[in-house]
Motif scaffolding. Structure first.
Motif, short mmCIF file in Angstrom:
data_model
loop_
_atom_site.label_atom_id
_atom_site.label_comp_id
_atom_site.label_asym_id
_atom_site.label_seq_id
_atom_site.Cartn_x
_atom_site.Cartn_y
_atom_site.Cartn_z
N GLN A 1 39.42 74.33 0.06
CA GLN A 1 40.69 74.68 0.69
C GLN A 1 41.58 75.43 -0.29
N ASP A 2 42.20 76.51 0.22
CA ASP A 2 43.16 77.26 -0.58
C ASP A 2 44.37 76.39 -0.93
N VAL A 3 44.96 76.70 -2.06
CA VAL A 3 46.23 76.09 -2.47
C VAL A 3 47.19 77.25 -2.76
N VAL A 4 48.40 77.14 -2.22
CA VAL A 4 49.39 78.20 -2.38
C VAL A 4 50.43 77.79 -3.41
N GLN A 5 50.62 78.63 -4.42
CA GLN A 5 51.66 78.40 -5.42
C GLN A 5 52.96 79.01 -4.94
N VAL A 6 54.04 78.23 -4.96
CA VAL A 6 55.37 78.68 -4.54
C VAL A 6 56.31 78.60 -5.74
N ASP A 7 56.76 79.76 -6.19
CA ASP A 7 57.69 79.84 -7.32
C ASP A 7 59.09 80.16 -6.81
N ILE B 1 61.31 81.53 -13.68
CA ILE B 1 60.94 80.64 -12.58
C ILE B 1 61.72 79.34 -12.70
N LEU B 2 62.46 79.00 -11.66
CA LEU B 2 63.28 77.78 -11.67
C LEU B 2 62.50 76.55 -11.25
N ASN B 3 61.52 76.72 -10.39
CA ASN B 3 60.73 75.58 -9.89
C ASN B 3 59.41 76.10 -9.35
N THR B 4 58.36 75.34 -9.52
CA THR B 4 57.05 75.68 -8.98
C THR B 4 56.48 74.48 -8.25
N ARG B 5 56.03 74.70 -7.01
CA ARG B 5 55.35 73.65 -6.24
C ARG B 5 54.12 74.26 -5.59
N TYR B 6 53.21 73.39 -5.17
CA TYR B 6 51.95 73.84 -4.59
C TYR B 6 51.83 73.35 -3.16
N MET B 7 51.44 74.26 -2.27
CA MET B 7 51.46 73.99 -0.83
C MET B 7 50.05 73.76 -0.30
N ALA B 8 49.90 72.67 0.44
CA ALA B 8 48.63 72.38 1.10
C ALA B 8 48.60 72.92 2.51
N ASN B 9 49.75 72.90 3.21
CA ASN B 9 49.75 73.17 4.64
C ASN B 9 50.72 74.28 5.03
N ILE B 10 51.99 73.96 5.21
CA ILE B 10 52.97 74.92 5.72
C ILE B 10 54.31 74.76 5.02
N GLY B 11 54.99 75.88 4.84
CA GLY B 11 56.35 75.88 4.32
C GLY B 11 57.25 76.70 5.22
#
Length: 323
Positions: free
Chosen positions: A133-139, A151-161
């Motif tokens: 499964q792909d993982v999306v990096q959100v900066d 970059i102020l914050n980084t989280r990783y998305m499994a599904n939807i944002g």
């Protein structure tokens, strides 16, 4: 037996209105029945959960089960990716992620075609029904830095944002959950509340280096999976293994136009709504006209625009109901 051959379950005691432990105990018998070796932890807080998952990774565990809802999946994934990033030579593809759902918010499971049934899920785990499964990096970027490097914050998305409307709904839902409000109508009631006062905001969207939208926007959803909000389908064409992020953009429009189309959000026919726009990209830059609106990732408020999203080069192995 080596830890790498065992499953590590992170049991969220707050999921399902506090019913997690009782349901987990029932599932333990199924693990014994299927001969699945495991350890489990019951963290007392979010920080405790992060510490326990990180320590489990350090101790050699590579197979994880999130016992809870979408938030537990999201937090577990982020801990795993952060650990992988901290280690030279370690690849995300060495890790496995499953979930035993507790409560009503299990949209990641829907996107993975996995039934909301513990016995069937444990059978999938035992049979090795996993796929990449792909993982999306959100900066979240510094709005005062035109280079986009701060970059102020980084989280990783499994599904939807989501951005603006969608994130504002999540903000209310999270606030109510924190104050003990539960129930299947929680998301719908929050949606109605925000819809009554939501205003459009200016946004610029750049997909793979090309500006595709630069106008007033009501809401944006960016999907690795298809489902959110307890079954709403805002990115119905999204696939979790194609290296692509799906975008649904709702430009400024009279609210009365959306009312006749609400059912399409529940029947995967949202793409037939003419005033909505859909895009696909490997990397997305989201900028705001003026002050950026809230952004949520898998239900977590992570900051405000501007933001950059990209698909990681390596995939995690996730439970798959199609296999």
């Amino acid at each position: 037996m080596k830890n790498s051959d065992c499953w590590y379950a992170i049991v969220n005691p707050n999921a399902g209105s506090g019913k997690t432990l009782a349901q987990w105990r029932k599932s333990e018998a199924l693990f014994y029945e299927k001969g699945i070796h495991y350890s489990f932890a019951r963290p007392e807080s979010a920080s405790d959960a992060r510490e326990k998952i990180t320590n489990a990774c350090r101790d050699g565990f590579r197979k994880f089960i999130a016992v809870g809802g979408d938030g537990t999946v999201h937090n577990t994934l982020n801990c795993i990716v952060n650990y992988v990033n901290s280690q030279d030579g370690l690849d995300l593809g060495e890790f496995y992620l499953a979930v035993l759902p507790i409560g009503s918010g299990n949209d990641w499971l829907r996107s993975r075609n996995v039934p909301n049934d513990h016995r069937k899920i444990i059978e999938l785990i035992a049979s090795g029904a996993f796929s990449g499964q792909d993982v999306v990096q959100v900066d979240i970027l510094d709005p005062d830095d035109p280079t986009g490097r701060n970059i102020l914050n980084t989280r990783y998305m499994a599904n939807i944002g989501g951005y603006s409307f969608d994130a504002n709904v999540c903000d209310i839902v999270n606030f109510q959950k924190a104050h003990g409000v539960t129930g299947k109508m929680l998301y719908v009631n929050a949606l109605r509340s925000i819809a009554a006062r939501q205003k459009s905001t200016g946004a610029r969207i750049v997909c793979d280096g090309e500006t595709v939208f630069d106008d007033l926007v009501y809401s944006i959803s960016f999907g690795n999976g298809r489902f959110s909000g307890g079954g709403l389908c805002q990115t119905p064409s999204a696939r979790m293994d194609d290296g692509i992020i799906d975008l649904m953009v709702a430009p400024k429009f009279p609210l009365w136009k959306l009312i006749p189309s609400i059912r399409k959000l529940l029947t995967k026919r949202i793409e037939s709504i003419r005033f909505l726009r859909f895009y696909k990209a490997r990397e997305i830059l989201l900028e705001a006209h003026g002050q950026g609106q809230l952004i949520e990732v898998d239900g977590e408020i992570v900051g405000r625009a501007p933001a950059r999203l990209r698909v990681l080069p390596s995939r995690i192995n996730a439970i798959d109901g199609r296999l």
